[in-house]
Every structure is written in C-alpha cells, then in structure tokens.
Design a protein around this motif. Structure first.
Motif, PDB file in Angstrom:
ATOM      1  N   ARG A   1      25.545 -11.608  -0.841  1.00 19.98           N
ATOM      2  CA  ARG A   1      24.894 -12.913  -1.004  1.00 19.98           C
ATOM      3  C   ARG A   1      25.838 -13.897  -1.648  1.00 19.98           C
ATOM      4  O   ARG A   1      26.859 -13.521  -2.237  1.00 19.98           O
ATOM      5  CB  ARG A   1      23.627 -12.748  -1.854  1.00 19.98           C
TER       6      ARG A   1
ATOM      7  N   GLY B   1      25.254 -17.026  -4.556  1.00 17.34           N
ATOM      8  CA  GLY B   1      24.219 -17.509  -5.476  1.00 17.34           C
ATOM      9  C   GLY B   1      24.613 -18.835  -6.098  1.00 17.34           C
ATOM     10  O   GLY B   1      24.790 -18.932  -7.308  1.00 17.34           O
ATOM     11  N   PRO B   2      24.775 -19.863  -5.290  1.00 22.06           N
ATOM     12  CA  PRO B   2      25.222 -21.131  -5.856  1.00 22.06           C
ATOM     13  C   PRO B   2      24.141 -21.820  -6.696  1.00 22.06           C
ATOM     14  O   PRO B   2      22.954 -21.610  -6.474  1.00 22.06           O
ATOM     15  CB  PRO B   2      25.546 -21.973  -4.613  1.00 22.06           C
ATOM     16  N   SER B   3      24.597 -22.613  -7.639  1.00 27.48           N
ATOM     17  CA  SER B   3      23.672 -23.446  -8.416  1.00 27.48           C
ATOM     18  C   SER B   3      23.514 -24.771  -7.681  1.00 27.48           C
ATOM     19  O   SER B   3      24.478 -25.279  -7.130  1.00 27.48           O
ATOM     20  CB  SER B   3      24.247 -23.733  -9.800  1.00 27.48           C
TER      21      SER B   3
ATOM     22  N   GLU C   1      20.529 -20.288  -7.394  1.00 32.25           N
ATOM     23  CA  GLU C   1      20.496 -19.946  -8.811  1.00 32.25           C
ATOM     24  C   GLU C   1      20.245 -21.213  -9.621  1.00 32.25           C
ATOM     25  O   GLU C   1      21.173 -21.901 -10.060  1.00 32.25           O
ATOM     26  CB  GLU C   1      21.789 -19.222  -9.203  1.00 32.25           C
TER      27      GLU C   1
ATOM     28  N   TYR D   1      21.508 -16.367 -16.656  1.00 27.83           N
ATOM     29  CA  TYR D   1      22.183 -15.864 -15.458  1.00 27.83           C
ATOM     30  C   TYR D   1      22.231 -14.332 -15.476  1.00 27.83           C
ATOM     31  O   TYR D   1      21.956 -13.673 -14.472  1.00 27.83           O
ATOM     32  CB  TYR D   1      23.618 -16.427 -15.368  1.00 27.83           C
TER      33      TYR D   1
ATOM     34  N   VAL E   1      28.457  -7.473  -5.104  1.00 34.68           N
ATOM     35  CA  VAL E   1      28.355  -8.779  -5.765  1.00 34.68           C
ATOM     36  C   VAL E   1      29.747  -9.398  -5.768  1.00 34.68           C
ATOM     37  O   VAL E   1      30.663  -8.877  -6.398  1.00 34.68           O
ATOM     38  CB  VAL E   1      27.798  -8.630  -7.192  1.00 34.68           C
ATOM     39  N   ILE E   2      29.870 -10.461  -4.995  1.00 36.94           N
ATOM     40  CA  ILE E   2      31.169 -11.137  -4.899  1.00 36.94           C
ATOM     41  C   ILE E   2      31.068 -12.408  -5.704  1.00 36.94           C
ATOM     42  O   ILE E   2      30.244 -13.273  -5.404  1.00 36.94           O
ATOM     43  CB  ILE E   2      31.494 -11.456  -3.425  1.00 36.94           C
ATOM     44  N   ARG E   3      31.855 -12.502  -6.741  1.00 35.74           N
ATOM     45  CA  ARG E   3      31.763 -13.682  -7.588  1.00 35.74           C
ATOM     46  C   ARG E   3      33.102 -13.906  -8.274  1.00 35.74           C
ATOM     47  O   ARG E   3      33.972 -13.036  -8.259  1.00 35.74           O
ATOM     48  CB  ARG E   3      30.630 -13.517  -8.618  1.00 35.74           C
TER      49      ARG E   3
ATOM     50  N   TRP F   1      33.362 -14.236 -14.414  1.00 34.21           N
ATOM     51  CA  TRP F   1      32.217 -13.428 -14.836  1.00 34.21           C
ATOM     52  C   TRP F   1      32.631 -12.082 -15.419  1.00 34.21           C
ATOM     53  O   TRP F   1      31.790 -11.346 -15.936  1.00 34.21           O
ATOM     54  CB  TRP F   1      31.257 -13.217 -13.659  1.00 34.21           C
TER      55      TRP F   1
HETATM   56  N1  GLU Z   1      25.323 -18.957  -9.964  1.00 35.35           N
HETATM   57  C1  GLU Z   1      26.566 -18.291 -10.150  1.00 35.35           C
HETATM   58  C2  GLU Z   1      27.699 -19.305 -10.007  1.00 35.35           C
HETATM   59  O1  GLU Z   1      27.469 -20.361  -9.443  1.00 35.35           O
HETATM   60  C3  GLU Z   1      26.729 -17.219  -9.113  1.00 35.35           C
HETATM   61  C4  GLU Z   1      27.559 -16.082  -9.538  1.00 35.35           C
HETATM   62  C5  GLU Z   1      27.200 -14.876  -8.696  1.00 35.35           C
HETATM   63  O2  GLU Z   1      27.443 -14.931  -7.489  1.00 35.35           O
HETATM   64  O3  GLU Z   1      26.661 -13.924  -9.224  1.00 35.35           O
HETATM   65  O4  GLU Z   1      28.783 -19.065 -10.464  1.00 35.35           O
END
Ligand code: GLU
Length: 545
Positions: A38, A40-42, A74, A233, A249-251, A255
């Motif tokens: 997935r 998960g953009p803000s 997110e 978060y 989970v690719i981020r 993080w």
């Molecule tokens: N909402 C997080 C961000 O924008 C997403 C990080 C994730 O993919 O877990 O950095």
C-alpha cells in the motif's frame, strides 16, 4: 486497579472486540507468494516524488506477484488536511499509471478491508486501545503540554533520553481509578500511553532493502491515542497493516527510528509484523555534495512539476526504475523494445544510500522514451498535454494534425531514431518552426555567408531545385551549388586548406536551416522542406532574396 473498569471508563462506547475485528478482516485468500502492499499518504495537497517512488515499489511487488496494491489515506493529523487532497493524490497516481486495486477513491471506498481513511477507523483503533487498557498495558496520561516541555528541558539538561518513561511516567501510571474518574469528570484532557518497560534488550528486524537492523528495544510510554481519540501514526500503522493484511510496508527511511515502537506493538498484540522495506531518501547533487531534496528549494520534489513540464509518464517511471534498481539500465539496453513493466523488479537490487534525483539524467531517459514512440503516439500525448497546459499550442496541433505527425515522423524509427524531444514543453519550442504562427529566426546566418551571397544562393537554389527531387538528387544539386559558390563540398578539404574556400558545405546547409527553420540545429533539410510543403518552404527562402 480494575483494568476492565478503567477500559470501560475510558471507552464507554466501544463494544466491539478484537476477535470480532479479526473476523471482519480475515486473512486474504491469495496464492502463496502474492504480496499485499500500500501507500499511505497524508492528504496535505502536496504529492511528492517520494510518494510515487514508494508507490512504484509497492505496485511492482504487488502486481508482479498477482497481489493487491491499495491506497490508504493517513489523515490522523487533521491540521495538515486540505480539501480535495484525496483526489489530488489519486489523480497524480493515475496520471503516472499507478493503479490501485483497492482502497480510498475520490467517491468513497473500494474494497473489503476499509474504511481506507484513518479518521473513519476511530472505533477500530479504540477497540484495540481498549483491549490494551484491559491487559494493563495502556493508561490515560494527563500531563499538560507545559509539564511535557518541563520534562524535556530537564532531560536535555541531564543528557537523558527525551520522552515519557520510568520516573517521568510514574505520576500518571500510579493514578487510581477514582482519581482518573475525577479528572475526566472535571474535563481534563488525556492521551492514551502504552506502558513501556525499562529494559536493555535489543530487537532485530530483517529489512528487505537494508538487511538486518538491530536496535534497542522500546522503553518509552509512547502515545497511542491523542487527546481527540485519534491514533498516532505508530498505532494506526500497526493496527491497519495488520487488519488490512499488508505483507510489505514500503516507506521512507525516516521511519526507521520508530521501528522499536512498531515492533513492540506487534509483539504485544501477538501479530506477525509485515516485511519492512525502508527506502532511501531522495537526494540531489549540489556543487560537490549531496543533499536532501527540499520542498522549499526544489520544484522537482513535487509530482506536479513533472506534469507541468510535460515529462512523459513513462519517462518518469523509467527514470525512477533506474534509481530503484541498479540493473535497470542494463536490462533496458538488452530489451530496448520491451514494456518497462516486464522488468523483473527486485528489492535486493535497491540502494540504501540516498537515491539521486538528477534531472539531466531524467531528460536523457525521457529522450529515449520518446524516441521509441510512434509519431502518432507522440502526437496524442503532446496534444493531451497542450490541452491542459498550453491551449494556444493545442489549437495549432489540432489544426495541423497531419503536418505535425509528418514532422514527428522525420528521423523516427530505424537504428538511430531521433532523440530530440525531451518534454512536451520543449517539443513545443523545438517544433515551433513547422507552424507559421510560431516561426521566427532564432539563430544568425553563418559568418561565411554574407547578405549578398545568401540572396544569390537562394535565387539559384529556387531555380534549380525541383520540389519533387528525391533526397539524393536534391543533395547532388546542393553540392553543385556549394562548389559553384566557392565553398568546399567536403568539410575536410576546407579544414585542410581554409584559404582556398569561402567556407564549407556545413555553412551552406546551416544557411538553409536558418532560413527554413530559424535555427542552425534542426532536422534534415530535405525532410523539413517536405513537411513544410513547397509553398511555405519557398516563401521562407524568398524572404532572403
Ligand atoms: N503517512 C505516512 C507518510 O506520509 C506513511 C508512511 C507509511 O507508508 O507507513 O509518511
């Protein structure tokens, strides 16, 4: 204290149980090895290159394995939300050919694992939060902002870890049920903290990009729910990626420092954590050093930049693939005609040091991508871009479709296809001479050709050249004229003995190019003449008589 009573006091409205949620979101029935990923953009309204970078990895991992790629919004940080931002994200991703199988859509949700907007999942998070309270693993904390700042100052002074743990957590951990009740009745705000335990353990996590990461285990009483009952978060990530059954989970690597918190939560719930893939930060070269791309200084961090500049979607993909996988360029050379989606993308080939965003490189990739398109494809894409960003030009392209396609066909195909279009914006400048409405003389005539000579050359040229001459016959005549005007037919001869000539054929052809196209750097003269048509070409040369 009775933790069940505390849980009911804090979450009187939560009646769902953990087990019910596990049943509502069962394991996905998928083939072995299928990945669920997935982004998960803000919803801040700003979609950056990093979003696309991570999206491409997720999309590839999922679609290479017949898995699922989904979009989760997110939005736990409501201060950052701008209206319409969800559509902005989806439109940007769709524009770049990143398609979701599931998740948030502009209208609502698509899929069985939603809602896909975190704010709409409040009850889900609170169900798990309530469970933690029942286990005695979470508690309400009434520390005010001032108190937290004072603690931070003290910790700074004593060079201790910053945060709420150990003795800094004692006051709130020790509150009795009736004290808590009283505070809540009085309207005191609280956040829910996880009860970390002081320890000197280490955790290890096998990151699919970085290999084994070893870090001190968490000992902080970190916040899981903020005072408005919305999760941080950290908590949302753990609950969502578990329930939505993400396999990877690719981020961003930013993080990594909070990984111990996430692992702590997964452990506490008895869940297996997904495979973490922490990607390198996007960097650029400035002078002799590398630095992080910055929103303030670097327009290329915004995904909209690539749209506005008219960089073909495929070029952005291919460019990102070259950054993502060290063997992509090699693959492209071996498979010049293949769709980039058939490239076997792999996490092992990812670099862990900063990913370099080099716009010159992007333009180069883009030239190649455009050179592989048919003239019709280029026309459609360029026209599409103009409709949005340059209406006047779109008008010309619409009006002169055949001429434009003929112009785009010049030098296309073959072993050495033309590589002169980098972006749709630049195509507009580059191709402008094909349209009288845009034609202008940009370059000057070669010094070797004076006004008088130009006039008499073009007079002879117009007399002698027949529009129906094929390119070999035409060139034979140009050579004859070159000689007659005292210019060397072979540039080599001129170089060897410049005093014997007025110039060389290079000056003659440049002169023709400037007259016909306004520029000394332009495609083949015979081809250009035939795209312009007899009348227009004659008219342009006649101006110099
Ligand atoms: N909402 C997080 C961000 O924008 C997403 C990080 C994730 O993919 O877990 O950095």
């Amino acid at each position: 204290m009775g933790f069940d009573e505390l849980a009911d006091l804090l979450f009187p409205n939560i009646v769902t149980t953990r087990e019910e949620l596990e049943q509502r979101f069962p394991d996905r029935r998928m083939a072995q090895g299928a990945n669920v990923t997935r982004i998960g953009p803000s919803p801040t309204g700003f979609v950056h290159l990093g979003n696309l970078y991570n999206a491409i990895i997720g999309e590839r991992l999922a679609h290479q394995t017949d898995g699922i790629f989904y979009l989760r919004i997110e939005d736990t940080d409501d201060k950052r939300e701008v209206p319409g931002a969800v559509s902005t994200i989806i439109n940007a991703m769709t524009y770049f050919g990143v398609n979701f199988d599931e998740g948030a859509t502009a209208e609502g949700d698509n899929g069985e694992y939603g809602p896909y907007r975190q704010r709409q999942r409040k009850n889900i998070y609170q169900t798990f939060a309530k469970w933690l309270v029942r286990q005695g693993k979470a508690y309400p904390c009434f520390l005010s902002e001032e108190e937290v700042s004072a603690i931070r100052e003290e910790q700074n002074e004593k060079k201790e870890d910053i945060g709420i743990y150990g003795r800094y957590a004692e006051k709130n951990r020790k509150l009795t049920l009736s004290e808590i009740k009283e505070k809540i009745e009085k309207g005191h705000k609280w956040v829910l903290r996880y009860k970390g335990c002081l320890n000197s353990d280490y955790i290890t996590v096998d990151d699919a990009i970085r290999g084994r990461l070893e870090m001190p285990r968490n000992f902080h009483d970190f916040i899981i729910l903020k005072s408005d009952g919305i999760p941080t978060y950290h908590f949302a990530h753990v609950v969502d990626d578990h329930l939505m059954r993400s396999t990877h989970v690719i981020r961003g690597e930013e993080w990594i420092p909070s990984l111990p918190i996430h692992i702590e939560l997964f452990r506490e719930f008895g869940w297996e954590h997904p495979i973490y893939c922490h990607t390198a930060t996007l960097m650029k070269i400035e002078g002799s050093s590398k630095r992080k791309l910055s929103k303030r200084k670097d327009p290329e961090l915004a995904l909209s930049y690539y749209q506005e500049e008219g960089i073909p979607q495929d070029a952005v993909w291919e460019f990102l693939l070259t950054i993502l996988n060290s063997n992509y360029e090699e693959w492209r050379i071996a498979n010049p005609a293949s769709d980039y989606r058939t490239f076997p993308y792999s996490l092992e080939k990812m670099s862990t040091s900063g990913a370099l965003v080099d716009l010159d490189k992007l333009r180069d990739v883009s030239k190649n991508v455009v050179s592989r398109m048919t003239a019709e494809e280029v026309y459609e894409k360029w026209y599409g871009w103009c409709m949005k960003y340059d209406e006047a030009y779109a008008g010309l392209l619409g009006k002169y479709k055949d001429r434009t396609i003929a112009a785009l066909n010049v030098g296309r195909g073959g072993d050495k296809p033309r590589r002169d279009i980098e972006t749709w914006k630049q195509a507009g400048q580059f191709m402008s001479f094909y349209f009288d409405e845009k034609f202008e003389i940009v370059d000057t005539m070669p010094e070797e050709c004076d006004k008088e000579m130009i006039g008499s050359f073009f007079r002879q040229y117009l007399e002698r050249i027949d529009y129906n001459d094929d390119s070999a016959v035409w060139f034979g005549k140009v050579k004859e004229l070159t000689e007659e005007f005292g210019f060397a037919v072979k540039p080599k001869d001129y170089k060897k003995n410049p005093a014997a000539y007025k110039g060389s054929i290079v000056h003659i052809t440049n002169m023709l190019r400037v007259a016909l196209t306004g520029r000394s750097n332009a495609p083949d003269i015979w081809d250009v003449t035939h795209v312009l048509g007899e009348e227009r070409a004659k008219e342009r040369l006649s101006r110099w008589l």
